[in-house]
Design a protein around this motif. Structure first.
Motif, PDB file in Angstrom:
ATOM      1  N   ASN A  60     -36.885   5.633  44.483  1.00  0.00           N
ATOM      2  CA  ASN A  60     -36.658   5.423  45.920  1.00  0.00           C
ATOM      3  C   ASN A  60     -36.051   6.656  46.564  1.00  0.00           C
ATOM      4  O   ASN A  60     -36.427   7.033  47.680  1.00  0.00           O
ATOM      5  CB  ASN A  60     -35.755   4.215  46.156  1.00  0.00           C
ATOM      6  CG  ASN A  60     -36.498   2.909  46.092  1.00  0.00           C
ATOM      7  OD1 ASN A  60     -37.728   2.869  46.088  1.00  0.00           O
ATOM      8  ND2 ASN A  60     -35.755   1.821  46.027  1.00  0.00           N
ATOM      9  N   SER A  61     -35.111   7.297  45.890  1.00  0.00           N
ATOM     10  CA  SER A  61     -34.533   8.527  46.435  1.00  0.00           C
ATOM     11  C   SER A  61     -35.602   9.605  46.565  1.00  0.00           C
ATOM     12  O   SER A  61     -35.672  10.294  47.586  1.00  0.00           O
ATOM     13  CB  SER A  61     -33.391   9.034  45.557  1.00  0.00           C
ATOM     14  OG  SER A  61     -32.249   8.229  45.706  1.00  0.00           O
ATOM     15  N   VAL A  62     -36.429   9.746  45.549  1.00  0.00           N
ATOM     16  CA  VAL A  62     -37.495  10.755  45.592  1.00  0.00           C
ATOM     17  C   VAL A  62     -38.467  10.437  46.733  1.00  0.00           C
ATOM     18  O   VAL A  62     -38.840  11.317  47.507  1.00  0.00           O
ATOM     19  CB  VAL A  62     -38.239  10.837  44.238  1.00  0.00           C
ATOM     20  CG1 VAL A  62     -39.480  11.705  44.338  1.00  0.00           C
ATOM     21  CG2 VAL A  62     -37.292  11.358  43.158  1.00  0.00           C
ATOM     22  N   ARG A  63     -38.858   9.174  46.849  1.00  0.00           N
ATOM     23  CA  ARG A  63     -39.837   8.755  47.862  1.00  0.00           C
ATOM     24  C   ARG A  63     -39.304   8.861  49.285  1.00  0.00           C
ATOM     25  O   ARG A  63     -40.015   9.280  50.187  1.00  0.00           O
ATOM     26  CB  ARG A  63     -40.224   7.294  47.588  1.00  0.00           C
ATOM     27  CG  ARG A  63     -41.684   7.057  47.444  1.00  0.00           C
ATOM     28  CD  ARG A  63     -42.085   5.597  47.219  1.00  0.00           C
ATOM     29  NE  ARG A  63     -41.114   4.668  46.721  1.00  0.00           N
ATOM     30  CZ  ARG A  63     -40.953   4.326  45.441  1.00  0.00           C
ATOM     31  NH1 ARG A  63     -41.687   4.867  44.514  1.00  0.00           N
ATOM     32  NH2 ARG A  63     -40.048   3.449  45.093  1.00  0.00           N
ATOM     33  N   HIS A  64     -38.061   8.438  49.478  1.00  0.00           N
ATOM     34  CA  HIS A  64     -37.556   8.278  50.845  1.00  0.00           C
ATOM     35  C   HIS A  64     -36.523   9.300  51.289  1.00  0.00           C
ATOM     36  O   HIS A  64     -36.286   9.445  52.492  1.00  0.00           O
ATOM     37  CB  HIS A  64     -36.967   6.873  51.016  1.00  0.00           C
ATOM     38  CG  HIS A  64     -37.928   5.774  50.705  1.00  0.00           C
ATOM     39  ND1 HIS A  64     -39.057   5.539  51.452  1.00  0.00           N
ATOM     40  CD2 HIS A  64     -37.942   4.860  49.699  1.00  0.00           C
ATOM     41  CE1 HIS A  64     -39.723   4.519  50.931  1.00  0.00           C
ATOM     42  NE2 HIS A  64     -39.076   4.089  49.868  1.00  0.00           N
TER      43      HIS A  64
END
Length: 141
Positions: A60-64
């Motif tokens: 999620n951190s990588v994506r968002h």
């Protein structure tokens, strides 16, 4: 389950990594090594779900958050009766872990469902300056 703050637990490791490709793999591998060093073997019933939860939070951190948060920090901590980990980035959005962001379909719903199913807790804590957050997971061992 211990309710102590993670910094008071006997085992602790902090990993700061680039918010990008390879982050999930590195966070998982680091968790596996730390847990093994702390005596929590890969066959412990919490380890598989914990690694899945960790992977989803880092993904999620990588994506968002990658655009505004070039680094992600993962904190791992444990005692004889609990495992705690947190994923921190500098994106200001604080997802809800219940309701539309956390109870519907998708990764956060899986995180919440797995965490609660294991008798654990999931909490989002914002940075004091309002420009980042950490998602904290506590699981009983």
């Amino acid at each position: 389950m211990t309710t102590s703050a993670p910094h008071t637990l006997p085992h602790r490791h902090v990993l700061t990594l680039p918010t990008g490709p390879g982050a999930v793999r590195l966070a998982r591998e680091t968790a596996e090594r730390a847990l093994a060093e702390w005596g929590v073997g890969e066959h412990h019933p919490v380890v598989g779900p914990a690694l899945l939860i960790l992977s989803e939070l880092v993904a999620n951190s990588v994506r968002h958050a990658a655009e505004v948060s070039p680094q992600t920090t993962v904190i791992y901590a444990a005692s004889a009766d609990c495992l705690v980990f947190a994923v921190h980035d500098r994106h200001p959005h604080r997802p809800r872990l219940s309701g539309p962001d956390g109870a519907g379909a998708g990764g956060l719903a899986t995180v919440v469902e797995l965490t609660h199913g294991l008798g654990g807790t999931a909490v989002v804590r914002g940075d004091d300056d309002g420009r980042g957050k950490s998602v904290w997971i506590t699981l009983p061992l």
